[in-house]
Write a protein that holds these residues in place. Structure first.
Motif, short mmCIF file in Angstrom:
data_model
loop_
_atom_site.label_atom_id
_atom_site.label_comp_id
_atom_site.label_asym_id
_atom_site.label_seq_id
_atom_site.Cartn_x
_atom_site.Cartn_y
_atom_site.Cartn_z
N LYS A 1 -51.06 67.32 -58.29
CA LYS A 1 -51.86 67.96 -57.23
C LYS A 1 -51.87 69.46 -57.48
O LYS A 1 -51.18 69.95 -58.37
N ILE B 1 -47.41 64.72 -56.57
CA ILE B 1 -47.44 64.02 -55.29
C ILE B 1 -46.02 63.61 -54.92
O ILE B 1 -45.25 63.16 -55.77
N SER C 1 -54.93 65.65 -61.93
CA SER C 1 -55.23 66.36 -60.70
C SER C 1 -56.44 65.78 -59.98
O SER C 1 -56.67 66.10 -58.83
#
Length: 402
Positions: free
Chosen positions: A143, A148, A230
């Protein structure tokens, strides 16, 4: 003198207890595991762990997130290798989620679940799920602000789904039911528009600039590959259901709603109906209850489902006003649609030899002798039973009609 001897004994005991404290591991010596991902390989298991690393701070009073990949012929062998790689002792009591790769779920769950039952630090309320890819991919999703976190994965799984180790193992070990758990999927952001724009720009360039554009295109492709993680979005796709310990299917959408309604799991979410007489209606289905009975002589199950439905949005046809008659019409159509959805969902699960609904337990309670006599062949014969479903909804419409 006697008092001095007693005091000396207490003092020695205190020193003895104090020296015992030195054997207690400090937090910075522990690897606080938050998530465990398990995948199947030819040589055994690939285990991905996500842990809090208090040795390396990510910010002020904030531990870093460490992701490690481990391998072993058994789950415990793979997990124990974490200490060798990191020098830290794993702590499992803070684990939040267990993610199982689809290949492992299809092959069977029995061989590794014993760790989560017997290990003294393992907690029964840890959430468990199956993903449509490798578990390693889930726990490594990138992320903007890092990887995450296991808590985010855990939060995706609703508590009312009962997708945890306790319920999964309980159903698995029970001879009258089959287990299920949450099913997660990974989707990628759509970048087709950006790609098409790049192509159109290339067409307008002069031939002399082709080499430069080729270099830029290669750079874009390399950047796309580097940023691939991502763009991944994790979501709850539905549930994975099992026959014994092997995953045999998954369900989403209306079929998922049918399974959950039959099992009496509350809060089914939003359901839309389109009435020719009235118009479009969006409903929030809550307070679901299911009662199952059986007649073994007729090979027939009777399922009564009750639920509450709150109208979230109504788009009536021209000239239609929502009154008592219209409300009854909506309830009638809702009952009919839910009935058919449940019937089809039950049929699909039973055809895959999966009894999510505890039909065998219903038979056991109704006729223990019949159950004992037919126990071995009963599960396969469930798909031959007739299913009669009755759905009764209670519609609530609030607010002022515009």
């Amino acid at each position: 003198m006697k008092f001095k001897i007693i005091s000396l004994c207490f003092l020695c005991l205190a020193f003895f207890l104090m020296t015992g404290c030195t054997g207690i591991l400090q937090l910075h010596e522990r690897m606080v595991i938050q998530g465990i991902g398990i995948d199947l390989e030819e040589s055994g298991y690939k285990v991905t762990i996500q842990a809090l690393d208090f040795k390396n701070s990510a910010g002020e009073n904030e531990p870093a997130i460490k992701v490690m990949e481990l391998k072993g012929s058994s789950l415990i062998e793979a997990l124990e290798s974490a200490k060798k790689q990191s020098g830290l002792t794993p702590m499992y009591s803070q684990n939040l989620v267990v993610v199982v790769g689809k290949n492992l779920a299809v092959a069977g769950m029995n061989n590794f679940l014993d760790f989560f039952i017997r290990h003294y630090e393992a907690r029964p309320n840890v959430k468990i799920c199956v993903c449509d890819t490798e578990a390693a991919d889930i726990l490594s999703i990138k992320k903007e602000n890092g990887t995450i976190q296991a808590k985010e994965i855990s939060d995706i799984i609703p508590n009312n789904l009962n997708s945890d180790i306790l319920h999964f193992v309980g159903r698995l070990k029970d001879e009258t039911s089959d287990p299920y758990c949450a099913y997660l999927s990974v989707k990628k952001e759509d970048k087709e528009e950006n790609k098409s724009e790049d192509k159109s720009e290339n067409k307008t360039e002069n031939k002399s600039d082709n080499n430069n554009e080729d270099k830029k295109e290669k750079q874009r492709e390399n950047t796309d590959k580097e940023d691939e993680n991502s763009k991944k979005i994790l979501n709850l796709a539905g549930i994975a259901f099992f026959s014994d310990d092997k995953m045999v299917g998954s369900s989403s959408g209306k079929e998922l709603l049918g399974l959950l309604a039959t099992m009496g799991i509350n809060d089914l979410g939003v359901f839309n109906i389109n009435s020719e007489k009235i118009g479009k209606v969006s409903l929030d289905l809550q307070n679901v209850k299911s009662k199952i009975n059986v007649n073994t002589k007729e090979n027939k199950f009777y399922i009564d489902i009750t639920l509450g439905a709150e109208a979230l949005e109504i788009t009536p046809n021209e000239g239609v006003r929502i009154g008592e008659i219209e409300q009854q019409e909506i309830e009638k159509q809702l009952n009919s649609e839910i009935k058919e959805i449940c019937k089809q969902a039950i049929k699909n699960a039973l055809n895959l030899n999966s009894d999510l609904f505890r039909f065998k337990k219903v038979i056991l309670n109704y006729n223990p002798g019949y159950f004992k006599e037919n126990q071995k062949k009963l599960k396969k014969s469930l798909s031959q039973y007739e299913i009669e479903i009755n759905v009764k909804s209670s519609l609530s419409i609030t607010g002022t009609e515009i």
